[in-house]
Design an enzyme around this catalytic site. Structure first.
Site, short mmCIF file in Angstrom:
data_model
loop_
_atom_site.label_atom_id
_atom_site.label_comp_id
_atom_site.label_asym_id
_atom_site.label_seq_id
_atom_site.Cartn_x
_atom_site.Cartn_y
_atom_site.Cartn_z
N GLY A 46 18.12 18.42 22.22
CA GLY A 46 17.71 17.19 23.57
C GLY A 46 17.55 15.88 22.21
O GLY A 46 17.71 15.38 21.21
N ALA A 47 17.87 15.17 23.53
CA ALA A 47 19.03 13.77 22.60
C ALA A 47 17.64 13.29 22.37
O ALA A 47 17.85 12.99 20.81
CB ALA A 47 18.87 12.93 24.17
N ASP A 235 21.11 12.45 28.51
CA ASP A 235 21.60 12.52 26.79
C ASP A 235 22.21 10.88 27.14
O ASP A 235 22.55 10.73 25.69
CB ASP A 235 22.35 13.73 26.81
N ASN A 244 23.67 14.68 31.80
CA ASN A 244 22.55 15.13 31.06
C ASN A 244 22.76 17.12 31.87
O ASN A 244 24.01 16.66 31.59
CB ASN A 244 20.94 15.00 32.08
O1 MRU Z 1 22.10 21.15 25.22
P1 MRU Z 1 20.97 20.28 25.08
O2 MRU Z 1 19.56 21.64 24.94
O3 MRU Z 1 20.60 18.71 24.22
O4 MRU Z 1 20.52 19.44 26.01
C1 MRU Z 1 19.48 18.73 26.49
C2 MRU Z 1 19.12 17.74 27.97
O5 MRU Z 1 20.15 17.98 28.95
C3 MRU Z 1 18.35 17.38 27.73
O6 MRU Z 1 17.84 17.49 29.22
C4 MRU Z 1 18.32 15.74 27.30
O7 MRU Z 1 18.46 16.04 26.42
C5 MRU Z 1 17.62 14.74 27.52
S1 MRU Z 1 15.70 15.39 26.38
C6 MRU Z 1 14.55 14.35 26.96
#
Ligand code: MRU
Length: 339
Positions: A46-47, A235, A244
């Site tokens: 998650g970003a 992201d 995203n």
């Molecule tokens: O691969 P991940 O699980 O890190 O991807 C996460 C996402 O795509 C989320 O939607 C994004 O990071 C936003 S989190 C607030």
């Protein structure tokens, strides 16, 4: 939900998101290299959460190197920053966080030891700021939700993807706190199943009604009138699009076709408005994440290579509004305000 990452006694403590929903397990690291590995392996993901993990990783590195003379210290810190930046390429927050810590390192003339204290404090501050930002996203986004709404979300942009409270799920939490009845539909989010494993886990933990659907069902749910609004996280937001989790673009297309508002919750740490889509590297992960469900059951014939792009690109024309900690903006308004 409890915090997904914390700084405790000069250690980084995080929830191991790879074993959820079956086990709530914590990992503790004293070495920045282990934090970098945990980002790569998606123990933390998650970003916003990986941004804070990156900052805390940098803080651990300053503790490791603080007895060195300043020039040697700086050299080692540059190497540490590179290790951390190489973990995942797409989320802006990772680079934003390392750069924010680097500003302190490069502008502080004193000895590495007192600099280390400052960097630790900054990393802790960034964790606290993340929660505050998310609560403001929640407040702004809750205005968009009406009593009885069903919100569809993709992947996990909740508490687990941040330090706490979430981005896309923040408006849901805030609207419920205001007394509105809101429920969530979570796409399962192949291949890593963040929707099924993580969004469902944290909403159930907080007693927020949630149904999980297969990724391929979201269009039908909209067509059947079972979805009022879509809110996803991001992201990276460039000057023309939102990056995203893979599958977001298809959800946005289905929302457009069904006249359902498509909102993106984006802390300003995710904005990279000087870039366009062509500047962004979309992470490609190991083929086996697609070929073997959760690394276990193989679902394709031996010898077939799967393609595993982790993120996709949703053009601004499909985005109704972007919810930041400052307000809700159309893409055009966002560019005007922040570029
Ligand atoms: O691969 P991940 O699980 O890190 O991807 C996460 C996402 O795509 C989320 O939607 C994004 O990071 C936003 S989190 C607030």
């Amino acid at each position: 939900m409890i915090p997904s990452i914390e700084w405790i006694d000069n250690k980084v403590k995080m929830i191991d998101q790879t074993v959820l929903p079956h086990e709530l397990k914590f990992l503790e690291f004293e070495d920045f290299r282990d934090v970098a590995i945990s980002i790569k392996l998606m123990n933390i993901r998650g970003a916003p959460a990986i941004g804070v993990a990156a900052a805390m990783g940098m803080a651990l590195a300053t503790i490791e190197y603080k007895e060195l003379p300043k020039s040697e210290f700086l050299k080692r810190m540059e190497e540490a920053a590179e290790v951390i930046k190489k973990t995942r390429p797409t989320a802006s927050n990772l680079f934003w966080a390392v750069d924010r810590i680097w500003k302190i390192i490069s502008s502080y003339p004193d000895n590495p030891s007192s600099l280390s204290d400052l960097v630790v404090e900054e990393a802790k501050l960034m964790a606290q700021e993340d929660i505050n930002v998310n609560k403001n996203i929640g407040k702004n986004g809750a205005e968009l939700l009406e009593d009885g709404d069903v919100v569809l979300t993709h992947c996990n942009a909740g508490s687990l993807a941040t330090v706490q409270y979430g981005t896309a799920l923040a408006p849901v939490r805030s609207a419920i706190a205001q007394g509105k009845k809101i429920s969530v539909i979570a796409d399962e989010t192949r291949p890593r199943l963040q929707g099924a494993r993580l969004t469902a886990y944290e909403l159930q933990y907080d007693k927020i009604p949630v149904n999980v659907i297969s990724d391929t069902s979201s269009g039908l749910m909209m067509r059947l009138g079972k979805v009022n609004k879509v809110i996803v996280g991001t992201d990276r937001v460039t000057s023309d699009a939102v990056f995203n989790k893979i599958g977001t673009y298809l959800v946005a297309l289905a929302a457009k076709d069904n006249n359902i508002p498509f909102y993106v919750a984006a802390p300003t740490s995710t904005l990279s408005l000087d870039e366009t889509v062509d500047d962004v590297i979309i992470e490609q992960r190991d083929s086996t994440e697609v070929s073997n469900v959760l690394g276990k059951v193989q679902i394709v014939p031996d010898g077939v290579e799967c393609l595993n792009y982790a993120f996709d690109i949703t053009p601004f024309r499909l985005v109704t509004g972007i919810i930041t900690e400052d307000g809700v903006y159309t893409p055009e308004e966002l560019l005007k305000k922040y570029k």
